[in-house]
Design an enzyme around this catalytic site. Structure first.
Site, PDB file in Angstrom:
ATOM      1  CD  GLU A 300      -2.772  -1.191   2.466  1.00 52.39           C
ATOM      2  OE1 GLU A 300      -3.963  -1.465   2.345  1.00 52.39           O
ATOM      3  OE2 GLU A 300      -2.232  -1.013   3.587  1.00 52.39           O
TER       4      GLU A 300
HETATM    5  C1  TNX Z   1      -4.590  -3.990   4.637  1.00 52.77           C
HETATM    6  S1  TNX Z   1      -2.666  -6.291   4.593  1.00 52.77           S
HETATM    7  C2  TNX Z   1      -3.326  -3.704   5.110  1.00 52.77           C
HETATM    8  C3  TNX Z   1      -3.170  -3.247   6.504  1.00 52.77           C
HETATM    9  C4  TNX Z   1      -4.489  -2.991   7.156  1.00 52.77           C
HETATM   10  C5  TNX Z   1      -5.449  -4.086   6.824  1.00 52.77           C
HETATM   11  C6  TNX Z   1      -6.777  -3.937   7.522  1.00 52.77           C
HETATM   12  C7  TNX Z   1      -1.763  -5.222   4.247  1.00 52.77           C
HETATM   13  C8  TNX Z   1      -0.523  -5.672   3.719  1.00 52.77           C
HETATM   14  N1  TNX Z   1      -2.163  -3.972   4.423  1.00 52.77           N
HETATM   15  O1  TNX Z   1      -2.381  -2.083   6.509  1.00 52.77           O
HETATM   16  O2  TNX Z   1      -4.281  -2.939   8.526  1.00 52.77           O
HETATM   17  O3  TNX Z   1      -5.653  -4.104   5.438  1.00 52.77           O
HETATM   18  O4  TNX Z   1      -7.606  -5.034   7.295  1.00 52.77           O
END
Ligand code: TNX
Length: 487
Positions: A300
């Protein structure tokens, strides 16, 4: 049949055998320090499980019911050479728990604990069974986010206890994120000192000191759990940029963050301060980590262009390689592209699968954490007060009904490194909230990771979970009273 979770490869209950009374029972163990230590652990655990003391002794009274623990290459299913294989036989006298390795022996002990029953007189006893067992995957983990909210040592140790009892062997700690830096870095002490007082709940934060991290790894190692630290970069880095303005192009530190948005923070590749920061932090982490692995995030980084992101992925691979550790990254990195040796952790099932298939062709191995089955921060039902729902609702059965080998078509089974459940903690800040989300679903992930697919069965599993709940109640662990299980 005994209620063992995860379901073993082979369980038989020979006719004409009787339960082994634990009244006056003792453990006897092989002579090595490891066998002796595991026997002492078994004794403590069994005393708690059965409510009677089962001491370790060198010379049992003649006729006393005895359980012998030993490391023995002959343990496990016929023909298996899996290092974690084990045998439990409570139909012979003395009863035998044997493991091909210390880990195998330890897993045999976990199975033994689940054989505790009461005999016809209501006294504690062990069910008479022969179990021979070995896992499907060698990597069975939980990603635990202690960055959004911090969880102190005592609670982390309880998590490790529960993980070990269901034969998990990895605790992957998400140690840094926008909301806080949760690990002491010797070369960058400001990070934890100045950037750990925040959290997603607005509650007091916190961090693991070097002594805590040492103690946690020792505690985990005694239970055959490896701690895998994650320092998330180049996104999810606001806790760092809030301390070091020189990690920002404008030279100004960002504000601290206590919300639950993702994807807004980043490092900047072309600043002279960036690589030294990455090297310092990851070299520190390699220096304090016993295990072979460093997770460096990579998820992300939504404000970065593909080109700058790819430069980061290569740099992170280089730096981790320089530390001598094996690198793990979240799935986004696969498109950068990653190098063949990089382990990729899959999570977002909405994404295009092409980069993962390509990464697999290059040789990468995968940890499977599909959000719609393994994200234990997802709500159980739409109205559930805790958790999120972006990946769907996950009731017990949804956590149970999936096969790591089929989640990404085109990733061959032998490149599946293992399985991790994930617990993100934006909405969770107490031990009860944590366990309410973990249980019962963590036991489903345990069975997905350990049990051969032909041995999995929902109806059978749900009956075994109801039995498992007795130990959660006894230990004061919160759990979700799923309507799918007859508690
Ligand atoms: C996605 S999983 C994210 C996290 C969040 C989560 C909440 C991932 C690699 N990134 O930063 O906490 O979703 O469900």
């Amino acid at each position: 049949m005994p209620a063992i979770i995860p379901q073993p490869l082979q369980v038989s209950t020979p006719q004409g055998t009787t339960a082994l009374s634990l009244d006056g029972a003792v453990f006897i163990a092989g002579p090595s320090a490891t066998e002796q230590r595991i026997a002492l652990q078994a004794s403590a655990l069994m005393s708690a499980d059965a409510g009677v003391t089962v001491p370790l002794t060198e010379a049992p009274e003649p006729g006393a019911p005895a359980i012998q623990l030993r490391i023995d290459a002959a343990a496990g299913p016929e023909g298996s050479d899996h290092p974690e294989r084990y045998t439990v036989d409570t139909t012979v006298r003395p009863a035998v728990v044997s493991g091909a390795t210390p880990a195998g022996l330890y897993y045999g002990v976990q199975t033994l604990r689940q054989l505790v029953t009461t005999d016809t007189f209501g006294a504690p006893a062990l069910e008479a069974v022969v179990v021979t067992d070995a896992p499907r995957y060698g990597w069975r983990g939980l990603t635990l986010d202690i960055a959004r909210n911090f969880f102190p040592m005592k609670q982390l140790e309880i998590v490790i206890d529960v993980l070990a009892s269901y034969k998990f062997n990895v605790l992957h700690l998400h140690l840094t994120d926008d909301q806080g830096w949760r690990i002491e870095n010797p070369s960058r002490p400001e990070l934890a000192k100045l950037s750990s007082d925040t959290s997603n709940s607005g509650k007091a934060g916190g961090y693991l000191t070097l002594a805590d991290f040492r103690q946690l790894q020792d505690y985990a190692a005694e239970r055959f759990v490896t701690v895998v630290p994650e320092i998330d970069m180049p996104g999810h880095t606001n806790a760092a940029t809030a301390i070091y303005g020189d990690l920002r192009p404008d030279g100004k530190a960002t504000d601290k963050y206590e919300g639950m948005e993702v994807g807004f923070s980043q490092l900047t590749f072309d600043l002279p301060t960036t690589e030294p920061f990455i090297r310092d932090v990851l070299t520190d982490m390699a220096g304090i980590t016993d295990g072979d692995y460093l997770h460096v995030g990579g998820d992300e980084a939504l404000t970065l262009g593909a080109e700058e992101y790819a430069k980061f992925i290569t740099l992170l691979e280089d730096v981790v390689a320089d530390t001598g550790k094996q690198v793990i990254m979240w799935q986004e990195a696969a498109a950068a592209p990653t190098r063949p040796g990089t382990i990729v952790q899959y999570w977002d099932t909405r994404s295009d699968k092409t980069p993962f298939v390509e990464a697999a062709k290059r040789g990468s191995r995968f940890i499977m954490s599909p959000g719609n089955h393994a994200y234990l921060d997802m709500k159980y039902t739409a109205e559930y007060p805790l958790g999120q729902d972006w990946a769907g609702l996950i009731e017990a059965r949804t956590a149970y009904d999936w096969d790591p080998a089929t989640v990404i078509e085109g990733v061959p089974e032998d490149q599946i490194h293992g399985v991790e459940a994930a617990l993100w903690t934006e909405t969770l800040s107490t031990q009860d909230e944590l366990f309410d989300m973990l249980l019962p679903r963590l036991t489903a992930t345990a069975e997905v990771a350990w049990t051969a697919p032909e041995r999995k069965d929902w109806e059978d599993y749900r009956a075994r979970v109801a039995v498992a709940a007795a130990s959660w109640r006894r230990d004061g662990l919160a759990f979700h009273q799923s309507p799918q299980i007859d508690w």
